[in-house]
Design a protein around this motif. Structure first.
Motif, PDB file in Angstrom:
ATOM      1  N   SER A   7       0.814  -1.227   0.000  1.00 49.03           N
ATOM      2  CA  SER A   7       0.000   0.000   0.000  1.00 49.03           C
ATOM      3  C   SER A   7       0.848   1.278   0.000  1.00 49.03           C
ATOM      4  CB  SER A   7      -0.959  -0.002   1.187  1.00 49.03           C
ATOM      5  OG  SER A   7      -0.255  -0.119   2.391  1.00 49.03           O
ATOM      6  N   PHE A   8       2.159   1.142   0.148  1.00 50.58           N
ATOM      7  CA  PHE A   8       3.051   2.301   0.130  1.00 50.58           C
ATOM      8  C   PHE A   8       3.892   2.363  -1.144  1.00 50.58           C
ATOM      9  CE2 PHE A   8       2.214   1.139   4.504  1.00 50.58           C
ATOM     10  CZ  PHE A   8       1.686   2.331   4.988  1.00 50.58           C
TER      11      PHE A   8
ATOM     12  N   THR B  74       9.151   9.391  -1.503  1.00 51.80           N
ATOM     13  CA  THR B  74       7.724   9.211  -1.223  1.00 51.80           C
ATOM     14  C   THR B  74       7.517   8.210  -0.090  1.00 51.80           C
ATOM     15  OG1 THR B  74       7.224   9.651  -3.539  1.00 51.80           O
ATOM     16  CG2 THR B  74       5.496   8.609  -2.257  1.00 51.80           C
ATOM     17  N   PHE B  75       8.264   7.122  -0.126  1.00 52.30           N
ATOM     18  CA  PHE B  75       8.145   6.085   0.888  1.00 52.30           C
ATOM     19  C   PHE B  75       8.490   6.630   2.275  1.00 52.30           C
ATOM     20  CE2 PHE B  75       9.863   2.442   3.290  1.00 52.30           C
ATOM     21  CZ  PHE B  75       8.767   1.603   3.242  1.00 52.30           C
TER      22      PHE B  75
ATOM     23  N   SER C 180       8.392   9.688   3.237  1.00 49.78           N
ATOM     24  CA  SER C 180       7.352  10.650   3.587  1.00 49.78           C
ATOM     25  C   SER C 180       6.111   9.933   4.140  1.00 49.78           C
ATOM     26  CB  SER C 180       6.983  11.477   2.354  1.00 49.78           C
ATOM     27  OG  SER C 180       5.892  12.302   2.630  1.00 49.78           O
ATOM     28  N   GLU C 181       5.721   8.854   3.488  1.00 54.45           N
ATOM     29  CA  GLU C 181       4.564   8.082   3.949  1.00 54.45           C
ATOM     30  C   GLU C 181       4.822   7.448   5.324  1.00 54.45           C
ATOM     31  OE1 GLU C 181       1.437   7.776   2.573  1.00 54.45           O
ATOM     32  OE2 GLU C 181       2.184   9.391   1.287  1.00 54.45           O
TER      33      GLU C 181
ATOM     34  N   LYS D  24       4.304   9.846   8.188  1.00 52.99           N
ATOM     35  CA  LYS D  24       2.909  10.191   8.480  1.00 52.99           C
ATOM     36  C   LYS D  24       2.203   9.178   9.383  1.00 52.99           C
ATOM     37  CE  LYS D  24       2.213  12.392   3.985  1.00 52.99           C
ATOM     38  NZ  LYS D  24       1.519  12.239   2.697  1.00 52.99           N
TER      39      LYS D  24
END
Length: 165
Positions: free
Chosen positions: A34-35, A46-47, A49-50, A53
């Motif tokens: 899902s990432f 992006t990874f 950053s996710e 969160k």
């Protein structure tokens, strides 16, 4: 006339390894898919950053299985990053391919048993065909470090496995 329970009087302790078996409700699967971009591409920026969160407190005290449920090629550092973020929260963290979660978690739970509580004791591993060989082997290898006698079966008619000399 008093009825005496010979099993209780024998001092044999029964250890049922099924009590440590995980079920689908007591662990969390952290699927990396899902990432990923379009379920197959991990882009580092992006990874990361996710991952930043995520509220990692939701995993506090939980057993967590990290996996990738598809054929995506995941760099090893991604698993290490997830594990490092979970480390201060989760009770157990394991990696598993899909479908092998239960066995790996079960083994980790067996490793966490405080076997020193069985020092000098007579212990019978409760017989059950639902206990996989790897669980029985692991528990046996740990128990013989502590027990006086190790048996398998039922407390009333156990099979002798090991006796300390």
């Amino acid at each position: 006339m008093e009825i005496i329970n010979k099993i209780d009087a024998s001092g044999i302790q029964t250890l049922d390894l099924r009590h440590y078996k995980p079920n689908g409700n007591d662990f969390i699967v952290f699927d990396i898919v899902s990432f990923l971009i379009e379920d197959f591409l991990l882009q580092e920026k992006t990874f990361r950053s996710e991952m930043a969160k995520i509220d990692w407190n939701q995993f506090t005290g939980k057993d967590v299985v990290i996996c990738c449920s598809n054929d995506a090629i995941i760099p090893l550092w991604a698993y290490a990053l997830i594990s490092s973020l979970l480390a201060t929260h989760a009770s157990i963290i394991v990696y598993s391919v899909t479908g092998n979660h239960e066995s790996i978690l079960w083994m980790e739970r067996i490793r966490k048993i405080e076997f020193s509580a069985y020092i000098g004791q007579k212990v019978v591993l409760k017989a059950n065909t639902a206990i996989p060989e790897e669980i029985l082997v692991l528990a046996t290898s740990q128990l013989i470090k502590y027990v006086q006698t190790l048996m398998w079966g039922e407390a009333g008619s156990p099979l002798m496995i090991y006796k300390r000399k």
